[in-house]
Design a protein around this motif. Sequence first.
Motif, PDB file in Angstrom:
ATOM      1  N   ASN A 161     -24.980  -1.751 -37.457  1.00 16.28           N
ATOM      2  CA  ASN A 161     -24.464  -3.238 -37.513  1.00 16.28           C
ATOM      3  C   ASN A 161     -25.561  -4.342 -37.539  1.00 16.28           C
ATOM      4  OD1 ASN A 161     -21.300  -2.649 -35.707  1.00 16.28           O
ATOM      5  ND2 ASN A 161     -22.227  -1.781 -37.860  1.00 16.28           N
ATOM      6  N   VAL A 162     -26.292  -3.961 -36.680  1.00 18.05           N
ATOM      7  CA  VAL A 162     -27.534  -5.060 -36.479  1.00 18.05           C
ATOM      8  C   VAL A 162     -28.392  -4.999 -37.397  1.00 18.05           C
ATOM      9  CG1 VAL A 162     -29.838  -5.211 -35.144  1.00 18.05           C
ATOM     10  CG2 VAL A 162     -27.861  -4.597 -33.813  1.00 18.05           C
ATOM     11  N   ILE A 163     -28.713  -4.018 -38.254  1.00 16.45           N
ATOM     12  CA  ILE A 163     -29.556  -4.064 -39.569  1.00 16.45           C
ATOM     13  C   ILE A 163     -28.823  -4.962 -40.515  1.00 16.45           C
ATOM     14  CG2 ILE A 163     -30.526  -2.761 -41.478  1.00 16.45           C
ATOM     15  CD1 ILE A 163     -31.208  -0.743 -39.581  1.00 16.45           C
ATOM     16  N   ALA A 164     -27.733  -4.600 -40.677  1.00 15.00           N
ATOM     17  CA  ALA A 164     -26.743  -5.203 -41.773  1.00 15.00           C
ATOM     18  C   ALA A 164     -26.656  -6.970 -41.554  1.00 15.00           C
ATOM     19  CB  ALA A 164     -25.224  -4.645 -41.705  1.00 15.00           C
ATOM     20  N   ILE A 165     -26.251  -7.369 -40.234  1.00 18.21           N
ATOM     21  CA  ILE A 165     -25.986  -8.659 -40.164  1.00 18.21           C
ATOM     22  C   ILE A 165     -27.339  -9.422 -39.891  1.00 18.21           C
ATOM     23  CG2 ILE A 165     -26.397  -8.811 -37.593  1.00 18.21           C
ATOM     24  CD1 ILE A 165     -23.745 -10.525 -37.443  1.00 18.21           C
ATOM     25  N   LEU A 166     -28.618  -8.753 -39.464  1.00 12.67           N
ATOM     26  CA  LEU A 166     -29.826  -9.472 -39.519  1.00 12.67           C
ATOM     27  C   LEU A 166     -30.373  -9.724 -40.842  1.00 12.67           C
ATOM     28  CD1 LEU A 166     -32.160  -7.991 -36.912  1.00 12.67           C
ATOM     29  CD2 LEU A 166     -31.389 -10.457 -36.981  1.00 12.67           C
ATOM     30  N   SER A 167     -30.008  -8.728 -41.924  1.00 15.45           N
ATOM     31  CA  SER A 167     -30.414  -8.781 -43.306  1.00 15.45           C
ATOM     32  C   SER A 167     -29.680  -9.988 -43.790  1.00 15.45           C
ATOM     33  CB  SER A 167     -30.142  -7.524 -43.895  1.00 15.45           C
ATOM     34  OG  SER A 167     -30.857  -6.323 -43.518  1.00 15.45           O
ATOM     35  N   MET A 168     -28.407 -10.118 -43.809  1.00 11.02           N
ATOM     36  CA  MET A 168     -27.639 -11.111 -43.985  1.00 11.02           C
ATOM     37  C   MET A 168     -28.104 -12.473 -43.674  1.00 11.02           C
ATOM     38  SD  MET A 168     -25.582 -12.268 -46.241  1.00 11.02           S
ATOM     39  CE  MET A 168     -24.746 -10.520 -46.795  1.00 11.02           C
ATOM     40  N   ALA A 169     -28.460 -12.369 -42.372  1.00 10.12           N
ATOM     41  CA  ALA A 169     -28.930 -13.815 -41.781  1.00 10.12           C
ATOM     42  C   ALA A 169     -30.270 -14.350 -42.439  1.00 10.12           C
ATOM     43  CB  ALA A 169     -29.327 -13.580 -40.383  1.00 10.12           C
ATOM     44  N   ILE A 170     -31.055 -13.342 -42.661  1.00  8.78           N
ATOM     45  CA  ILE A 170     -32.462 -13.812 -43.117  1.00  8.78           C
ATOM     46  C   ILE A 170     -32.359 -14.145 -44.761  1.00  8.78           C
ATOM     47  CG2 ILE A 170     -34.594 -12.725 -44.263  1.00  8.78           C
ATOM     48  CD1 ILE A 170     -34.617 -10.889 -41.760  1.00  8.78           C
ATOM     49  N   VAL A 171     -31.445 -13.305 -45.488  1.00  9.42           N
ATOM     50  CA  VAL A 171     -30.976 -13.683 -46.977  1.00  9.42           C
ATOM     51  C   VAL A 171     -30.290 -15.118 -46.937  1.00  9.42           C
ATOM     52  CG1 VAL A 171     -30.010 -13.047 -49.159  1.00  9.42           C
ATOM     53  CG2 VAL A 171     -31.275 -11.440 -47.747  1.00  9.42           C
ATOM     54  N   PHE A 172     -29.130 -15.126 -46.344  1.00  5.69           N
ATOM     55  CA  PHE A 172     -28.407 -16.407 -46.395  1.00  5.69           C
ATOM     56  C   PHE A 172     -29.135 -17.510 -45.928  1.00  5.69           C
ATOM     57  CE2 PHE A 172     -25.223 -19.339 -44.660  1.00  5.69           C
ATOM     58  CZ  PHE A 172     -24.292 -19.450 -45.863  1.00  5.69           C
ATOM     59  N   ASN A 173     -29.803 -17.575 -44.693  1.00  8.03           N
ATOM     60  CA  ASN A 173     -30.314 -18.643 -44.391  1.00  8.03           C
ATOM     61  C   ASN A 173     -31.584 -19.209 -45.061  1.00  8.03           C
ATOM     62  OD1 ASN A 173     -28.720 -19.577 -42.047  1.00  8.03           O
ATOM     63  ND2 ASN A 173     -29.551 -17.573 -40.804  1.00  8.03           N
ATOM     64  N   ALA A 174     -31.977 -18.242 -45.924  1.00 12.34           N
ATOM     65  CA  ALA A 174     -33.401 -18.619 -46.717  1.00 12.34           C
ATOM     66  C   ALA A 174     -32.862 -19.652 -47.941  1.00 12.34           C
ATOM     67  CB  ALA A 174     -33.972 -17.324 -47.263  1.00 12.34           C
ATOM     68  N   LEU A 175     -31.765 -19.578 -48.099  1.00 14.78           N
ATOM     69  CA  LEU A 175     -30.958 -20.508 -49.207  1.00 14.78           C
ATOM     70  C   LEU A 175     -31.242 -21.881 -48.926  1.00 14.78           C
ATOM     71  CD1 LEU A 175     -27.774 -18.715 -50.208  1.00 14.78           C
ATOM     72  CD2 LEU A 175     -30.078 -18.476 -51.435  1.00 14.78           C
ATOM     73  N   PHE A 176     -31.350 -22.156 -47.596  1.00 17.16           N
ATOM     74  CA  PHE A 176     -31.245 -23.463 -47.134  1.00 17.16           C
ATOM     75  C   PHE A 176     -32.578 -23.710 -46.405  1.00 17.16           C
ATOM     76  CE2 PHE A 176     -27.079 -21.628 -47.032  1.00 17.16           C
ATOM     77  CZ  PHE A 176     -26.443 -22.573 -47.917  1.00 17.16           C
ATOM     78  N   PRO A 177     -33.789 -24.754 -46.852  1.00  8.56           N
ATOM     79  CA  PRO A 177     -34.929 -24.897 -46.385  1.00  8.56           C
ATOM     80  C   PRO A 177     -34.949 -25.174 -45.042  1.00  8.56           C
ATOM     81  CG  PRO A 177     -34.697 -25.872 -48.360  1.00  8.56           C
ATOM     82  CD  PRO A 177     -33.404 -25.378 -48.165  1.00  8.56           C
ATOM     83  N   TRP A 178     -34.061 -25.829 -44.084  1.00  6.55           N
ATOM     84  CA  TRP A 178     -33.791 -26.053 -43.122  1.00  6.55           C
ATOM     85  C   TRP A 178     -33.374 -25.154 -42.130  1.00  6.55           C
ATOM     86  CZ3 TRP A 178     -30.775 -27.921 -46.829  1.00  6.55           C
ATOM     87  CH2 TRP A 178     -29.436 -27.977 -46.846  1.00  6.55           C
ATOM     88  N   ARG A 179     -33.025 -24.038 -42.585  1.00  3.84           N
ATOM     89  CA  ARG A 179     -32.220 -23.154 -41.861  1.00  3.84           C
ATOM     90  C   ARG A 179     -33.101 -21.577 -41.832  1.00  3.84           C
ATOM     91  NH1 ARG A 179     -26.556 -23.446 -40.688  1.00  3.84           N
ATOM     92  NH2 ARG A 179     -26.723 -21.305 -40.693  1.00  3.84           N
ATOM     93  N   ARG A 180     -34.350 -21.850 -42.261  1.00  5.06           N
ATOM     94  CA  ARG A 180     -35.097 -20.750 -42.314  1.00  5.06           C
ATOM     95  C   ARG A 180     -35.074 -19.663 -41.202  1.00  5.06           C
ATOM     96  NH1 ARG A 180     -38.783 -21.750 -46.986  1.00  5.06           N
ATOM     97  NH2 ARG A 180     -37.334 -22.341 -48.537  1.00  5.06           N
ATOM     98  N   TYR A 181     -34.621 -18.273 -41.405  1.00  4.77           N
ATOM     99  CA  TYR A 181     -34.631 -17.380 -40.303  1.00  4.77           C
ATOM    100  C   TYR A 181     -35.585 -16.100 -40.578  1.00  4.77           C
ATOM    101  CZ  TYR A 181     -32.493 -14.122 -37.173  1.00  4.77           C
ATOM    102  OH  TYR A 181     -32.211 -13.426 -35.969  1.00  4.77           O
ATOM    103  N   PRO A 182     -36.354 -15.668 -39.573  1.00  2.00           N
ATOM    104  CA  PRO A 182     -36.485 -16.136 -38.311  1.00  2.00           C
ATOM    105  C   PRO A 182     -37.226 -17.492 -38.253  1.00  2.00           C
ATOM    106  CG  PRO A 182     -37.232 -13.982 -38.508  1.00  2.00           C
ATOM    107  CD  PRO A 182     -37.198 -14.326 -40.026  1.00  2.00           C
ATOM    108  N   ALA A 183     -36.921 -18.064 -37.088  1.00  6.01           N
ATOM    109  CA  ALA A 183     -37.470 -19.476 -36.695  1.00  6.01           C
ATOM    110  C   ALA A 183     -38.777 -19.629 -37.001  1.00  6.01           C
ATOM    111  CB  ALA A 183     -36.904 -19.826 -35.206  1.00  6.01           C
ATOM    112  N   HIS A 184     -39.589 -18.685 -36.973  1.00  9.18           N
ATOM    113  CA  HIS A 184     -40.987 -18.978 -37.124  1.00  9.18           C
ATOM    114  C   HIS A 184     -41.318 -19.164 -38.730  1.00  9.18           C
ATOM    115  CE1 HIS A 184     -45.486 -18.245 -36.424  1.00  9.18           C
ATOM    116  NE2 HIS A 184     -45.445 -17.314 -37.556  1.00  9.18           N
ATOM    117  N   LEU A 185     -40.413 -18.820 -39.435  1.00  8.66           N
ATOM    118  CA  LEU A 185     -40.587 -18.939 -41.137  1.00  8.66           C
ATOM    119  C   LEU A 185     -40.143 -20.601 -41.244  1.00  8.66           C
ATOM    120  CD1 LEU A 185     -39.207 -15.594 -42.669  1.00  8.66           C
ATOM    121  CD2 LEU A 185     -41.740 -16.404 -41.973  1.00  8.66           C
ATOM    122  N   HIS A 186     -39.548 -21.116 -40.393  1.00  4.73           N
ATOM    123  CA  HIS A 186     -39.055 -22.474 -40.794  1.00  4.73           C
ATOM    124  C   HIS A 186     -40.095 -23.579 -40.974  1.00  4.73           C
ATOM    125  CE1 HIS A 186     -36.453 -26.026 -40.547  1.00  4.73           C
ATOM    126  NE2 HIS A 186     -37.115 -26.433 -39.464  1.00  4.73           N
TER     127      HIS A 186
END
Length: 324
Positions: A161-186
Amino acid sequence: MSPPSRLTELRLLLGIERNTTRHGEKWISGIGALLGIVSVYWLTRWTFPEHAAGAVGGALMVTSMGASAVLLFAVPQGALSQPWAVIGGHLLSAFIGVSCQKLFADHAWTAALAVGLAVLGMYYLRCIHPPGGATALAAVIGGSQVHELGYGYLLMPVLINVIAILSMAIVFNALFPWRRYPAHLHKRRQPIPATRPAARQFELTQEDFSAAMEQLNSYVDITTENLTELLELAKQHAEKNITHPQDIIAGRAYSNGKLGKLWSVRRVLTQEERPADAAPDRLHYHVIAGDQAAQSGACSVEAFRAWARFEVVSQGSGRWMKAE
């Protein structure tokens, strides 16, 4: 001054903050959370098809993933949302929950012990993630289906579950420059302009900030990187106008420029809004935001000018900006 309204008192008592998030950002967060849970379900179903037989979802995911989805897609820059917090928080809590159930099965206080130890463990391992408490709780009260998994609960469903939701968070938030995830990549699209230290009356340092956080003695859900960046932007914004307004105009709003609980915005009342018995040499105002909100008062023009740092205009949703 007149006492604050009951509605204002109730809002402050309940801790209802003014929401400054734009509607587009709210929709992005909601869609992201939806996709996050979908990814959790389908990755777990694909990885462990034997558990999917006859299961709609309860056997495939822990309910705490719903809470993680809120953090990962609504506050992706928050300290509680970062990868180590999610991974460590869930896995440690799952281990503690299973251990408590094995050692103290069928006791009324086992669930409470699991959650308490999970919070303590997350603090010491620096992986505080609120949904972890629910993961520990589920290991105890999840019933025989969960108990039979034993420490396998850490792998399926928690880790998958953790791997799945983290992977989606990285991919989805990467679509929006102001939401880069993890925060270090912002990375900010506009670099912060440098300000000469000599131009400032004082310069806060990282050491000052750490000392203040230690004195506060409370966990704050923001990374150090984002907090220092926010502070730098706020300081530069403050330097745009450091003089008190020369003219105080009826009908307009003014801020004292303070921080936190001391911040306040007052609107100067027009002639028509002033009390009938108002003294002609007194300025009447109404507090419309911040300290003493909803109260009214009166003072001399000189006293008001000394209090006011600059004129402000409303941006909606409780946001105030310096007037141009």
